[in-house]
Scaffold this motif. Structure first.
Motif, PDB file in Angstrom:
ATOM      1  N   SER B 110      48.540  52.049  44.689  1.00 40.61           N
ATOM      2  CA  SER B 110      48.168  51.837  46.095  1.00 40.61           C
ATOM      3  C   SER B 110      46.963  50.899  46.254  1.00 40.61           C
ATOM      4  O   SER B 110      46.621  50.517  47.371  1.00 40.61           O
ATOM      5  CB  SER B 110      47.867  53.186  46.749  1.00 40.61           C
ATOM      6  OG  SER B 110      46.799  53.799  46.060  1.00 40.61           O
ATOM      7  N   ASP B 111      46.314  50.543  45.154  1.00 41.86           N
ATOM      8  CA  ASP B 111      45.159  49.638  45.251  1.00 41.86           C
ATOM      9  C   ASP B 111      45.625  48.251  45.678  1.00 41.86           C
ATOM     10  O   ASP B 111      46.657  47.766  45.208  1.00 41.86           O
ATOM     11  CB  ASP B 111      44.449  49.514  43.898  1.00 41.86           C
ATOM     12  CG  ASP B 111      43.610  50.757  43.578  1.00 41.86           C
ATOM     13  OD1 ASP B 111      43.223  51.458  44.533  1.00 41.86           O
ATOM     14  OD2 ASP B 111      43.376  51.014  42.386  1.00 41.86           O
ATOM     15  N   ALA B 112      44.847  47.632  46.568  1.00 44.41           N
ATOM     16  CA  ALA B 112      45.206  46.287  47.025  1.00 44.41           C
ATOM     17  C   ALA B 112      43.941  45.446  47.195  1.00 44.41           C
ATOM     18  O   ALA B 112      43.536  45.119  48.313  1.00 44.41           O
ATOM     19  CB  ALA B 112      45.993  46.364  48.328  1.00 44.41           C
ATOM     20  N   PRO B 113      43.304  45.074  46.077  1.00 41.92           N
ATOM     21  CA  PRO B 113      42.086  44.254  46.197  1.00 41.92           C
ATOM     22  C   PRO B 113      42.411  42.908  46.834  1.00 41.92           C
ATOM     23  O   PRO B 113      43.513  42.374  46.647  1.00 41.92           O
ATOM     24  CB  PRO B 113      41.636  44.067  44.741  1.00 41.92           C
ATOM     25  CG  PRO B 113      42.843  44.333  43.911  1.00 41.92           C
ATOM     26  CD  PRO B 113      43.679  45.317  44.685  1.00 41.92           C
ATOM     27  N   LEU B 114      41.467  42.381  47.627  1.00 39.72           N
ATOM     28  CA  LEU B 114      41.717  41.107  48.305  1.00 39.72           C
ATOM     29  C   LEU B 114      41.209  39.914  47.505  1.00 39.72           C
ATOM     30  O   LEU B 114      41.468  38.770  47.855  1.00 39.72           O
ATOM     31  CB  LEU B 114      41.054  41.110  49.687  1.00 39.72           C
ATOM     32  CG  LEU B 114      41.615  42.138  50.673  1.00 39.72           C
ATOM     33  CD1 LEU B 114      40.877  42.066  52.005  1.00 39.72           C
ATOM     34  CD2 LEU B 114      43.107  41.922  50.889  1.00 39.72           C
ATOM     35  N   ARG B 115      40.447  40.214  46.470  1.00 39.98           N
ATOM     36  CA  ARG B 115      39.909  39.136  45.639  1.00 39.98           C
ATOM     37  C   ARG B 115      40.271  39.390  44.182  1.00 39.98           C
ATOM     38  O   ARG B 115      40.117  40.521  43.703  1.00 39.98           O
ATOM     39  CB  ARG B 115      38.374  39.088  45.731  1.00 39.98           C
ATOM     40  CG  ARG B 115      37.842  38.828  47.119  1.00 39.98           C
ATOM     41  CD  ARG B 115      36.336  39.126  47.131  1.00 39.98           C
ATOM     42  NE  ARG B 115      35.827  39.222  48.484  1.00 39.98           N
ATOM     43  CZ  ARG B 115      35.295  38.181  49.143  1.00 39.98           C
ATOM     44  NH1 ARG B 115      35.175  37.020  48.558  1.00 39.98           N
ATOM     45  NH2 ARG B 115      34.875  38.337  50.380  1.00 39.98           N
ATOM     46  N   VAL B 116      40.639  38.348  43.495  1.00 39.50           N
ATOM     47  CA  VAL B 116      40.919  38.467  42.057  1.00 39.50           C
ATOM     48  C   VAL B 116      39.656  38.968  41.344  1.00 39.50           C
ATOM     49  O   VAL B 116      39.725  39.748  40.402  1.00 39.50           O
ATOM     50  CB  VAL B 116      41.360  37.092  41.494  1.00 39.50           C
ATOM     51  CG1 VAL B 116      41.553  37.160  39.991  1.00 39.50           C
ATOM     52  CG2 VAL B 116      42.625  36.625  42.193  1.00 39.50           C
ATOM     53  N   THR B 117      38.503  38.534  41.855  1.00 39.41           N
ATOM     54  CA  THR B 117      37.233  38.899  41.220  1.00 39.41           C
ATOM     55  C   THR B 117      36.887  40.375  41.414  1.00 39.41           C
ATOM     56  O   THR B 117      35.906  40.849  40.868  1.00 39.41           O
ATOM     57  CB  THR B 117      36.091  38.024  41.777  1.00 39.41           C
ATOM     58  OG1 THR B 117      36.132  38.077  43.210  1.00 39.41           O
ATOM     59  CG2 THR B 117      36.245  36.584  41.333  1.00 39.41           C
ATOM     60  N   ASP B 118      37.672  41.084  42.218  1.00 40.74           N
ATOM     61  CA  ASP B 118      37.470  42.525  42.397  1.00 40.74           C
ATOM     62  C   ASP B 118      38.392  43.353  41.498  1.00 40.74           C
ATOM     63  O   ASP B 118      38.367  44.578  41.565  1.00 40.74           O
ATOM     64  CB  ASP B 118      37.721  42.931  43.860  1.00 40.74           C
ATOM     65  CG  ASP B 118      36.567  42.509  44.753  1.00 40.74           C
ATOM     66  OD1 ASP B 118      35.478  42.217  44.224  1.00 40.74           O
ATOM     67  OD2 ASP B 118      36.762  42.454  45.987  1.00 40.74           O
ATOM     68  N   THR B 119      39.199  42.702  40.690  1.00 41.11           N
ATOM     69  CA  THR B 119      40.096  43.469  39.821  1.00 41.11           C
ATOM     70  C   THR B 119      39.339  43.893  38.555  1.00 41.11           C
ATOM     71  O   THR B 119      38.484  43.155  38.064  1.00 41.11           O
ATOM     72  CB  THR B 119      41.334  42.644  39.402  1.00 41.11           C
ATOM     73  OG1 THR B 119      40.888  41.486  38.689  1.00 41.11           O
ATOM     74  CG2 THR B 119      42.163  42.221  40.604  1.00 41.11           C
ATOM     75  N   PRO B 120      39.657  45.090  38.035  1.00 38.50           N
ATOM     76  CA  PRO B 120      38.960  45.562  36.824  1.00 38.50           C
ATOM     77  C   PRO B 120      39.106  44.600  35.644  1.00 38.50           C
ATOM     78  O   PRO B 120      38.141  44.388  34.904  1.00 38.50           O
ATOM     79  CB  PRO B 120      39.654  46.895  36.526  1.00 38.50           C
ATOM     80  CG  PRO B 120      40.200  47.347  37.842  1.00 38.50           C
ATOM     81  CD  PRO B 120      40.567  46.101  38.575  1.00 38.50           C
ATOM     82  N   LEU B 121      40.272  43.978  35.502  1.00 41.15           N
ATOM     83  CA  LEU B 121      40.452  43.073  34.359  1.00 41.15           C
ATOM     84  C   LEU B 121      39.564  41.845  34.494  1.00 41.15           C
ATOM     85  O   LEU B 121      38.926  41.422  33.539  1.00 41.15           O
ATOM     86  CB  LEU B 121      41.923  42.660  34.215  1.00 41.15           C
ATOM     87  CG  LEU B 121      42.221  41.750  33.004  1.00 41.15           C
ATOM     88  CD1 LEU B 121      41.798  42.407  31.691  1.00 41.15           C
ATOM     89  CD2 LEU B 121      43.693  41.365  32.947  1.00 41.15           C
ATOM     90  N   TRP B 122      39.508  41.276  35.709  1.00 39.40           N
ATOM     91  CA  TRP B 122      38.645  40.099  35.914  1.00 39.40           C
ATOM     92  C   TRP B 122      37.195  40.457  35.562  1.00 39.40           C
ATOM     93  O   TRP B 122      36.514  39.700  34.878  1.00 39.40           O
ATOM     94  CB  TRP B 122      38.720  39.603  37.366  1.00 39.40           C
ATOM     95  CG  TRP B 122      38.037  38.264  37.538  1.00 39.40           C
ATOM     96  CD1 TRP B 122      38.609  37.035  37.482  1.00 39.40           C
ATOM     97  CD2 TRP B 122      36.635  38.051  37.749  1.00 39.40           C
ATOM     98  NE1 TRP B 122      37.654  36.063  37.641  1.00 39.40           N
ATOM     99  CE2 TRP B 122      36.443  36.638  37.807  1.00 39.40           C
ATOM    100  CE3 TRP B 122      35.509  38.871  37.886  1.00 39.40           C
ATOM    101  CZ2 TRP B 122      35.180  36.059  38.005  1.00 39.40           C
ATOM    102  CZ3 TRP B 122      34.262  38.291  38.073  1.00 39.40           C
ATOM    103  CH2 TRP B 122      34.101  36.900  38.136  1.00 39.40           C
ATOM    104  N   ARG B 123      36.783  41.631  36.033  1.00 37.54           N
ATOM    105  CA  ARG B 123      35.389  42.053  35.781  1.00 37.54           C
ATOM    106  C   ARG B 123      35.135  42.230  34.288  1.00 37.54           C
ATOM    107  O   ARG B 123      34.087  41.840  33.786  1.00 37.54           O
ATOM    108  CB  ARG B 123      35.105  43.356  36.517  1.00 37.54           C
ATOM    109  CG  ARG B 123      34.966  43.115  38.006  1.00 37.54           C
ATOM    110  CD  ARG B 123      34.410  44.345  38.676  1.00 37.54           C
ATOM    111  NE  ARG B 123      34.221  44.113  40.091  1.00 37.54           N
ATOM    112  CZ  ARG B 123      34.276  45.060  40.996  1.00 37.54           C
ATOM    113  NH1 ARG B 123      34.509  46.316  40.636  1.00 37.54           N
ATOM    114  NH2 ARG B 123      34.083  44.773  42.256  1.00 37.54           N
TER     115      ARG B 123
END
Lengths: 142, 151
Positions: B110-123
């Protein structure tokens, strides 16, 4: 007699200057300007044509009614439209000056799309036909 | 050691995503504007055309449902183009069948981050990057992937 010749010469000069000014706008840009002029006449009974000078001022002015990150056209397009610009996320924008990017302002749908988006973002409202025509006239002569 | 492992895993994952993207692009017709081309032209006019597999389908739906307010900018498109691009993005999203699911790591359905930079993998991948790197003039923002990853 001399006076008549002088007046005639001045009239010829003015006419040829007007022709030169018109010739600076390519047929593609002129077609788009004609469409916008039609709208301008409909919305403003006092409409008396477009002005590159007003377009220049409009391009440079800083607004306080839109997104604070982009207060002016020149924020992204730089103060010299012959230069390449840059979006807020670092992507290059081809120069706005028609002399540098000849196919600018030749596709009315594209023109209206960008005015719709950027006027809303920069001014917090839609631009008037007068503002759009002035802008394109300015860019077409550069 | 763990960081190194995560980093190499991430690099492999991204290489796989980019590889499949390039392979898909090579088979597209250059003469007509297919959905991928529409996406690249319209979205890529302002920013790097992010890979669809960097965000889940719900994220793309949220983003394209309000393009008039796209990160404080009006990026509105006509209805047909919006639909075409939304369809393309959701069909190739991080949680789409057959897609590379790397960017779903740490995200629930159900997660829907609006920025790629908010994804755990990006971080995780960018954990050790000096924050000042993102504000360099040629980078400007974390959203500008190509500011660092190209040229």
């Amino acid at each position: 007699m001399k006076l008549i010749i002088r007046i005639a010469a001045a009239a010829c000069l003015a006419a040829s200057l007007a022709l030169v000014a018109q010739a600076a706008v390519g047929p593609g840009q002129q077609a788009v300007l004609d469409s916008i002029a039609k709208l301008a006449k409909q919305t403003d009974p006092n409409f008396s044509g477009f002005s590159a000078e007003r377009g220049n001022a409009f391009f440079l002015v800083h607004h306080t009614t839109g997104n604070a990150e982009t207060p002016s056209c020149s924020t992204c397009h730089t103060i010299n439209p012959r230069n390449e610009g840059q979006t807020t996320v670092g992507k290059a924008i081809a120069p706005m000056a028609v002399s540098r990017t000849p196919d600018r302002f030749t596709d009315l749908t594209k023109v209206e799309k960008w005015f719709r988006r950027n006027c809303d973002t920069v001014l917090g409202r839609q631009c008037t036909p007068q503002e759009k025509g002035d802008f394109i006239t300015f860019m077409s002569g550069l | 050691m763990r960081t190194q492992f995560t980093a190499s895993l991430a690099v492999t994952a991204i290489a796989a995503v980019i590889g499949s993207w390039l392979a898909a692009g090579a088979t597209q017709s250059a003469t007509m504007r297919d959905p991928q081309e529409a996406f690249r032209q319209e979205c890529g006019a302002c920013h790097w055309a992010y890979l669809p597999e960097l965000l889940p389908a719900h994220s793309w739906q949220k983003i394209t449902s309000d393009l008039s307010h796209h990160f404080d900018q009006n990026a509105s498109l006509d209805a047909t183009t919006t639909r075409q691009i939304t369809d393309y993005l959701t069909r190739h999203a991080a949680d789409a069948p057959g897609a590379n699911h790397s960017f779903m790591r740490g995200l629930s359905a159900s997660d829907a981050p609006l920025r790629v930079t908010d994804t755990p993998l990006w971080r995780a991948i960018h954990e050790e990057v000096n924050p000042l790197a993102f504000t360099q003039p040629r980078v400007k923002t974390k959203a500008n992937c190509m500011g660092c990853h190209q040229g």
